[in-house]
Motif scaffolding. Sequence first.
Motif, PDB file in Angstrom:
ATOM      1  N   PHE A 337     -60.272 -51.493  50.330  1.00  0.00           N
ATOM      2  CA  PHE A 337     -59.531 -50.266  50.911  1.00  0.00           C
ATOM      3  C   PHE A 337     -58.438 -50.741  51.806  1.00  0.00           C
ATOM      4  O   PHE A 337     -57.351 -50.337  51.673  1.00  0.00           O
ATOM      5  N   ARG A 338     -58.759 -51.797  52.681  1.00  0.00           N
ATOM      6  CA  ARG A 338     -57.987 -52.352  53.663  1.00  0.00           C
ATOM      7  C   ARG A 338     -56.870 -53.057  52.810  1.00  0.00           C
ATOM      8  O   ARG A 338     -55.612 -52.831  53.160  1.00  0.00           O
ATOM      9  N   ASP A 339     -57.124 -53.615  51.907  1.00  0.00           N
ATOM     10  CA  ASP A 339     -56.105 -54.412  51.089  1.00  0.00           C
ATOM     11  C   ASP A 339     -55.083 -53.437  50.627  1.00  0.00           C
ATOM     12  O   ASP A 339     -53.657 -53.692  50.680  1.00  0.00           O
ATOM     13  N   VAL A 340     -55.394 -52.345  50.055  1.00  0.00           N
ATOM     14  CA  VAL A 340     -54.567 -51.426  49.380  1.00  0.00           C
ATOM     15  C   VAL A 340     -53.696 -50.862  50.588  1.00  0.00           C
ATOM     16  O   VAL A 340     -52.576 -50.758  50.646  1.00  0.00           O
ATOM     17  N   MET A 341     -54.469 -50.550  51.612  1.00  0.00           N
ATOM     18  CA  MET A 341     -53.542 -50.013  53.006  1.00  0.00           C
ATOM     19  C   MET A 341     -52.486 -50.814  53.423  1.00  0.00           C
ATOM     20  O   MET A 341     -51.663 -50.437  54.031  1.00  0.00           O
ATOM     21  N   ALA A 342     -52.866 -52.366  53.162  1.00  0.00           N
ATOM     22  CA  ALA A 342     -51.729 -53.194  53.954  1.00  0.00           C
ATOM     23  C   ALA A 342     -51.206 -53.631  52.886  1.00  0.00           C
ATOM     24  O   ALA A 342     -50.091 -54.328  52.802  1.00  0.00           O
ATOM     25  N   GLY A 343     -51.054 -52.937  51.713  1.00  0.00           N
ATOM     26  CA  GLY A 343     -50.109 -53.226  50.559  1.00  0.00           C
ATOM     27  C   GLY A 343     -50.370 -54.670  49.758  1.00  0.00           C
ATOM     28  O   GLY A 343     -49.522 -55.027  48.949  1.00  0.00           O
ATOM     29  N   ALA A 344     -51.504 -55.285  49.903  1.00  0.00           N
ATOM     30  CA  ALA A 344     -51.897 -56.304  49.546  1.00  0.00           C
ATOM     31  C   ALA A 344     -52.599 -56.271  47.937  1.00  0.00           C
ATOM     32  O   ALA A 344     -53.805 -56.388  48.038  1.00  0.00           O
ATOM     33  N   TRP A 345     -51.883 -55.647  47.138  1.00  0.00           N
ATOM     34  CA  TRP A 345     -52.525 -55.131  46.119  1.00  0.00           C
ATOM     35  C   TRP A 345     -51.629 -55.450  44.648  1.00  0.00           C
ATOM     36  O   TRP A 345     -50.547 -55.079  44.987  1.00  0.00           O
ATOM     37  N   PRO A 346     -52.308 -55.923  43.537  1.00  0.00           N
ATOM     38  CA  PRO A 346     -51.168 -56.248  42.534  1.00  0.00           C
ATOM     39  C   PRO A 346     -50.624 -54.740  41.886  1.00  0.00           C
ATOM     40  O   PRO A 346     -51.131 -53.887  42.055  1.00  0.00           O
ATOM     41  N   GLY A 347     -49.333 -55.190  41.798  1.00  0.00           N
ATOM     42  CA  GLY A 347     -48.387 -53.861  41.218  1.00  0.00           C
ATOM     43  C   GLY A 347     -48.856 -53.503  39.881  1.00  0.00           C
ATOM     44  O   GLY A 347     -48.696 -52.381  39.298  1.00  0.00           O
ATOM     45  N   GLY A 348     -49.726 -54.418  39.084  1.00  0.00           N
ATOM     46  CA  GLY A 348     -49.807 -54.268  37.502  1.00  0.00           C
ATOM     47  C   GLY A 348     -48.701 -54.377  36.551  1.00  0.00           C
ATOM     48  O   GLY A 348     -47.783 -54.189  36.906  1.00  0.00           O
ATOM     49  N   GLU A 349     -49.462 -54.613  35.329  1.00  0.00           N
ATOM     50  CA  GLU A 349     -48.432 -54.970  34.233  1.00  0.00           C
ATOM     51  C   GLU A 349     -48.541 -53.839  33.229  1.00  0.00           C
ATOM     52  O   GLU A 349     -49.599 -53.665  33.010  1.00  0.00           O
ATOM     53  N   ASP A 350     -47.527 -53.686  32.232  1.00  0.00           N
ATOM     54  CA  ASP A 350     -47.823 -52.962  31.080  1.00  0.00           C
ATOM     55  C   ASP A 350     -48.951 -53.365  30.244  1.00  0.00           C
ATOM     56  O   ASP A 350     -48.919 -54.588  29.948  1.00  0.00           O
ATOM     57  N   VAL A 351     -49.723 -52.707  29.729  1.00  0.00           N
ATOM     58  CA  VAL A 351     -50.671 -53.319  28.858  1.00  0.00           C
ATOM     59  C   VAL A 351     -50.214 -52.914  27.357  1.00  0.00           C
ATOM     60  O   VAL A 351     -49.794 -51.844  27.007  1.00  0.00           O
ATOM     61  N   PRO A 352     -50.108 -54.239  26.538  1.00  0.00           N
ATOM     62  CA  PRO A 352     -49.707 -53.925  25.000  1.00  0.00           C
ATOM     63  C   PRO A 352     -50.211 -52.747  24.401  1.00  0.00           C
ATOM     64  O   PRO A 352     -51.711 -52.784  24.446  1.00  0.00           O
ATOM     65  N   LEU A 353     -49.521 -52.055  23.616  1.00  0.00           N
ATOM     66  CA  LEU A 353     -50.144 -51.043  22.568  1.00  0.00           C
ATOM     67  C   LEU A 353     -50.635 -49.801  23.557  1.00  0.00           C
ATOM     68  O   LEU A 353     -51.141 -48.824  22.845  1.00  0.00           O
ATOM     69  N   TRP A 354     -50.486 -49.725  24.912  1.00  0.00           N
ATOM     70  CA  TRP A 354     -50.711 -48.411  25.662  1.00  0.00           C
ATOM     71  C   TRP A 354     -49.335 -47.785  25.651  1.00  0.00           C
ATOM     72  O   TRP A 354     -48.856 -47.840  26.951  1.00  0.00           O
ATOM     73  N   ASP A 355     -49.135 -47.255  24.732  1.00  0.00           N
ATOM     74  CA  ASP A 355     -47.683 -46.848  24.650  1.00  0.00           C
ATOM     75  C   ASP A 355     -47.447 -45.448  24.262  1.00  0.00           C
ATOM     76  O   ASP A 355     -46.459 -44.943  24.128  1.00  0.00           O
ATOM     77  N   GLY A 356     -48.467 -44.780  24.524  1.00  0.00           N
ATOM     78  CA  GLY A 356     -48.388 -43.284  23.943  1.00  0.00           C
ATOM     79  C   GLY A 356     -48.377 -42.837  22.374  1.00  0.00           C
ATOM     80  O   GLY A 356     -48.287 -41.859  21.923  1.00  0.00           O
ATOM     81  N   ARG A 357     -48.444 -44.091  21.734  1.00  0.00           N
ATOM     82  CA  ARG A 357     -48.257 -43.756  20.236  1.00  0.00           C
ATOM     83  C   ARG A 357     -49.614 -44.411  19.339  1.00  0.00           C
ATOM     84  O   ARG A 357     -49.539 -44.766  18.100  1.00  0.00           O
ATOM     85  N   ALA A 358     -50.446 -44.536  20.049  1.00  0.00           N
ATOM     86  CA  ALA A 358     -51.892 -45.227  19.383  1.00  0.00           C
ATOM     87  C   ALA A 358     -52.553 -44.227  18.306  1.00  0.00           C
ATOM     88  O   ALA A 358     -52.756 -44.818  17.289  1.00  0.00           O
ATOM     89  N   ALA A 359     -52.462 -43.065  18.681  1.00  0.00           N
ATOM     90  CA  ALA A 359     -52.778 -41.923  17.784  1.00  0.00           C
ATOM     91  C   ALA A 359     -52.015 -41.977  16.194  1.00  0.00           C
ATOM     92  O   ALA A 359     -52.723 -41.863  15.385  1.00  0.00           O
TER      93      ALA A 359
END
Length: 380
Positions: A337-359
């Motif tokens: 929780f403190r890490d998030v509040m301090a901004g010390a959290w990864p921004g994250g990357e796009d996951v391949p094929l999680w693109d809204g067209r899987a169905a």
Amino acid sequence: MTRKRSVPFVVDLVAGTRPNFVKLAPVERALRAFPGLVPKVVHTGQHYDVAMNDVFFEELGIPEPAVHLGVGSGSHGQQTARILERYEECLLKDPPAATVVFGDVNSTVACALAAVKLGIPVIHVEAGLRSFDRTMPEEINRLLTDAIADLLLVSEPSGVENLRREGITEDKIALVGNVMIDTVAATLNKMDGAAIRYRGLEPGAYGLVTLHRPSNVDNPIVLASLLRLFAELSAQLPLVFPIHPRTRRAVETAGLVDLLEHTPGLHCLPALAYGENLALMRAARLVLTDSGGMQEETTFLKVPCLTMRDNTERPVTIKLGTSRLVGNNPARIWSAFRDVMAGAWPGGEDVPLWDGRAAERVAALIDSWLSNRGKASIAG
Ligand code: UD1
């Protein structure tokens, strides 16, 4: 897309719980685009409250179920057995070309088993995920369903590795991406850009909490410690807490209602509709959850997610995404929780094929797979 067949293939789509509905909706829509396929919604009735069920059908545009098994709640054995028995009756009366099951709930394994014993092919959407924790009912459901499914459609690379290791042959496995993300993407497109404002909370100025796993709610000592922790955290960051019916019942049984109702920073709500929850999630500073689906949704949304579990069957949400495992230990949760509040959290990357067209990929595969099976059985 294939040409229209003289007799279309009826494909049963089985859903029983809230997360199933979110996965089924885009697949049902995508299957309808194939003239040779007729999707048929089968509702087991595992979830039955309006808030857990009707609201989702309406909002996600799922047609009325063609069959409703009405099983309701019960022990694992009772619930699974009732679904198995009632679905088998339907299959005997009206056998489909295939049964599609989603995720890892009791409805998934029960319907897969009923179908496979009658020689009806089973297609598992969200196959291959493993937490390697056999105390979780979902892990047992995943292992059993994958062992008997004929076509295994996988949402993230770890799933393919797990299935290979378990000896599933390559021809049965396809990495298609995440159909749940299709629903997130479609809903975000429809949502207006307006920021969510709930009881005066500004975007980025609150956290969203959800809790429902047996490991967190069934033991009153664990539950009480988590609720006390939420109360403490909410003094630093207001928390919105939509409460799952299972959790609501556990809170009442453990005599903890006062703790929830008399903490000013804790905004308790009943279980929310899909779009409302998504809007809250998108604008949250952080999400604190034990939900598998929300681990994935926060990764897509790039919102920090403190996952209240010791393991996850969705490792990509940690490797590429914004999730960190914090268990139900207050010290670990405080530290994250403190890490998030301090901004010390990864921004994250796009996951391949999680693109809204899987169905779309799922539907195309089902169409060609059934056509090829049809040809093979004529030739044979
Ligand atoms: C089920 C799934 C879980 C999934 C969750 C999503 C299994 C083993 N578990 O857990 O993987 O993450 O759905 O929500 O399949 N209840 C109601 N109204 C309802 C449904 C349930 O009040 O509409 C209450 C009942 O007290 C019931 C309890 O919740 O006994 C548990 O419901 P159940 O379907 O057994 O499991 P979930 O905890 O919802």
